[in-house]
Design a protein around this motif. Structure first.
Motif, PDB file in Angstrom:
ATOM      1  N   LYS A   1      39.157  42.065  44.592  1.00 35.68           N
ATOM      2  CA  LYS A   1      39.960  42.710  43.550  1.00 35.68           C
ATOM      3  C   LYS A   1      39.702  42.068  42.189  1.00 35.68           C
ATOM      4  N   LYS A   2      39.547  40.752  42.188  1.00 34.43           N
ATOM      5  CA  LYS A   2      39.277  40.033  40.942  1.00 34.43           C
ATOM      6  C   LYS A   2      37.932  40.467  40.355  1.00 34.43           C
ATOM      7  N   LYS A   3      36.933  40.625  41.230  1.00 34.70           N
ATOM      8  CA  LYS A   3      35.601  41.036  40.772  1.00 34.70           C
ATOM      9  C   LYS A   3      35.630  42.455  40.188  1.00 34.70           C
ATOM     10  N   LYS A   4      36.338  43.362  40.869  1.00 39.50           N
ATOM     11  CA  LYS A   4      36.445  44.746  40.382  1.00 39.50           C
ATOM     12  C   LYS A   4      37.143  44.796  39.028  1.00 39.50           C
ATOM     13  N   LYS A   5      38.169  43.971  38.869  1.00 39.15           N
ATOM     14  CA  LYS A   5      38.914  43.927  37.603  1.00 39.15           C
ATOM     15  C   LYS A   5      38.013  43.432  36.472  1.00 39.15           C
ATOM     16  N   GLU A   6      37.208  42.419  36.756  1.00 39.94           N
ATOM     17  CA  GLU A   6      36.295  41.880  35.765  1.00 39.94           C
ATOM     18  C   GLU A   6      35.216  42.886  35.378  1.00 39.94           C
TER      19      GLU A   6
ATOM     20  N   LYS B   1      35.523  46.123  35.404  1.00 44.86           N
ATOM     21  CA  LYS B   1      36.149  47.170  34.567  1.00 44.86           C
ATOM     22  C   LYS B   1      36.276  46.715  33.131  1.00 44.86           C
ATOM     23  N   LEU B   2      36.610  45.405  32.958  1.00 44.31           N
ATOM     24  CA  LEU B   2      36.806  44.868  31.624  1.00 44.31           C
ATOM     25  C   LEU B   2      35.492  44.642  30.890  1.00 44.31           C
TER      26      LEU B   2
END
Length: 432
Positions: free
Chosen positions: A423-428, A430-431
């Motif tokens: 989830k952390k990787k996906k969030k990064e 996107k940003l």
């Protein structure tokens, strides 16, 4: 004598080597103490001692409103920021007063009812009233220990642990010889007072440097941050010890108090060697994980911890297993029924160690829901499995439940930690 280069270059190994010496001394003292306790108070009396220790663990969490891990985390993060530390300790000051007052009222005025629940007799109500008076020391000891751990002052921690334990053991032996079970219960209840005195004697200068006692006030600017740790501590400490008490009562009611004493002996031995890992988790793992933000760094650190700790614990547990009859003959006098419990308890504790390394990511990153879910899953599994396996296998069924519980707990924790980094990787991404 020079410390080997391999140890000097590895902080975890330095902590491990230093704590190993402390733990070896502590274990020898603990084994002698357990021998005298089991010989003098018997199996039924030892079950009562187990209940008192569970209650003390619950009070260590409740009287400080479960802020220990929060203190470890935030002291490690803000040790150079005196303003943030003052906010942290003012909030902690209020929390400990609230927790201690509630604990005093419940223990002092509910002493007879609680004595029946914990000790199966109103005769020991005086022990609960004594604890009521001591609750401020219990909360203070927990908070100050959090500061020691947060600063990673592992040498001071080793001294405090060793001297406090030796003094507590000495008092326990003295009162045990004088008043048998009553004396042992009083000594165990007084242990937090000794711990606070030793901690202040060794660590008071450092405490004054980080805690400005004269500037503490009745404000709670850190309440939001600490309440998350309160929730986690209440689940992990209060409920864990409550489940142990319920299982001990279950064994007492379904089998006998003698068999409850046998299981208490096995869990006491387990806690004596697992305290070594607990110290390293608080001194090293939480502060380390708090400063790690990538999956690769986390994986590297976990593998380093596993490579350092698991072989040491594996060898130690093999020694305990093959020497189990010696423990029964010379430490737990007449506790012959403990023999078949060793393999399941040791296997469960080995998997537990591997699991807890991963689970401390939840504490370091304040992943409240993940932590609470996994703890509730673990405790519910242990209770339900014990309930169904005890009638079939006797007390051995409870330690079989302990092993199964941690195998499944490890798998669940591993999946949740992996999900966190996905989830952390996906969030990064996107940003980016």
């Amino acid at each position: 004598m020079k410390i080997p280069k391999a140890i000097r270059g590895n902080l975890l190994l330095k902590m491990t080597s230093l704590n190993a010496g402390v733990i070896v001394v502590r274990l020898f003292v603990a084994f002698f103490l357990q021998r005298e306790l089991t010989e003098i108070v018997g199996k039924a009396g030892y079950a009562k001692i187990g209940s008192l220790r569970n209650l003390l663990s619950q009070l260590s969490s409740f009287t400080s409103l479960g802020v220990f891990t929060g203190i470890v985390k935030y002291v490690s993060e803000y040790k150079e920021d005196k303003e943030q530390l003052q906010k942290l300790f003012s909030t902690t000051f209020v929390f400990t007063i609230v927790g201690s007052v509630i604990a005093f009222v419940v223990l002092f005025f509910g002493a007879e009812q609680l004595s029946t629940y914990y000790f199966y007799d109103t005769e020991y109500a005086y022990v609960l009233k004594l604890l009521a008076v001591i609750v401020p020391f219990i909360s203070i000891q927990r908070v100050f220990n959090g500061v020691v751990n947060g600063l990673s002052k592992y040498k001071s921690f080793a001294k405090i642990e060793l001297f406090a334990y030796l003094l507590s053991a000495g008092l326990t032996l003295f009162l045990l010889y004088k008043n048998e079970l009553d004396g042992a219960l009083i000594a165990i209840a007084l242990a937090p007072v000794i711990q606070v005195v030793v901690l202040l004697y060794i660590f008071v200068r450092v405490l004054r440097e980080y805690v400005q006692f004269s500037k503490l006030n009745f404000k709670i600017p850190f309440a939001k941050q600490l309440l998350a740790f309160t929730a986690m501590s209440f689940v992990s400490t209060l409920l864990l010890n409550q489940v142990e008490i319920e299982i001990r009562n279950f064994i007492t009611n379904k089998v006998s108090e003698t068999e409850a004493g046998i299981w208490t002996g096995m869990t006491t031995l387990s806690k004596n060697y697992m305290v070594f890992a607990a110290a390293l988790f608080n001194l090293y793992v939480i502060p380390k994980f708090a400063g790690i933000y990538t999956k690769s760094d986390f994986t590297k650190e976990v593998l380093n911890i596993y490579k350092t700790l698991l072989p040491l614990f594996g060898v130690g547990m093999l020694v305990i297993y093959f020497a189990r009859q010696l423990f029964i003959d010379y430490v737990f006098i007449d506790f012959d029924e403990m023999n078949p419990l060793f393999k399941w308890q040791l296997l469960g504790d080995f998997v537990r160690l591997a699991s807890l390394v991963l689970a401390h990511q939840f504490l370091a990153k304040k992943m409240v829901l993940n932590f609470i879910f996994t703890e509730l899953f673990s405790l519910a599994l242990f209770y339900v499995l014990s309930y169904f396996l005890l009638p079939v296998y006797g007390v051995e069924g409870v330690v079989i439940a302990h092993f199964i519980r941690y195998v499944l707990y490890f798998l669940v924790v591993l999946l949740l930690v992996m999900r966190y980094f996905r989830k952390k990787k996906k969030k990064e991404e996107k940003l980016a």
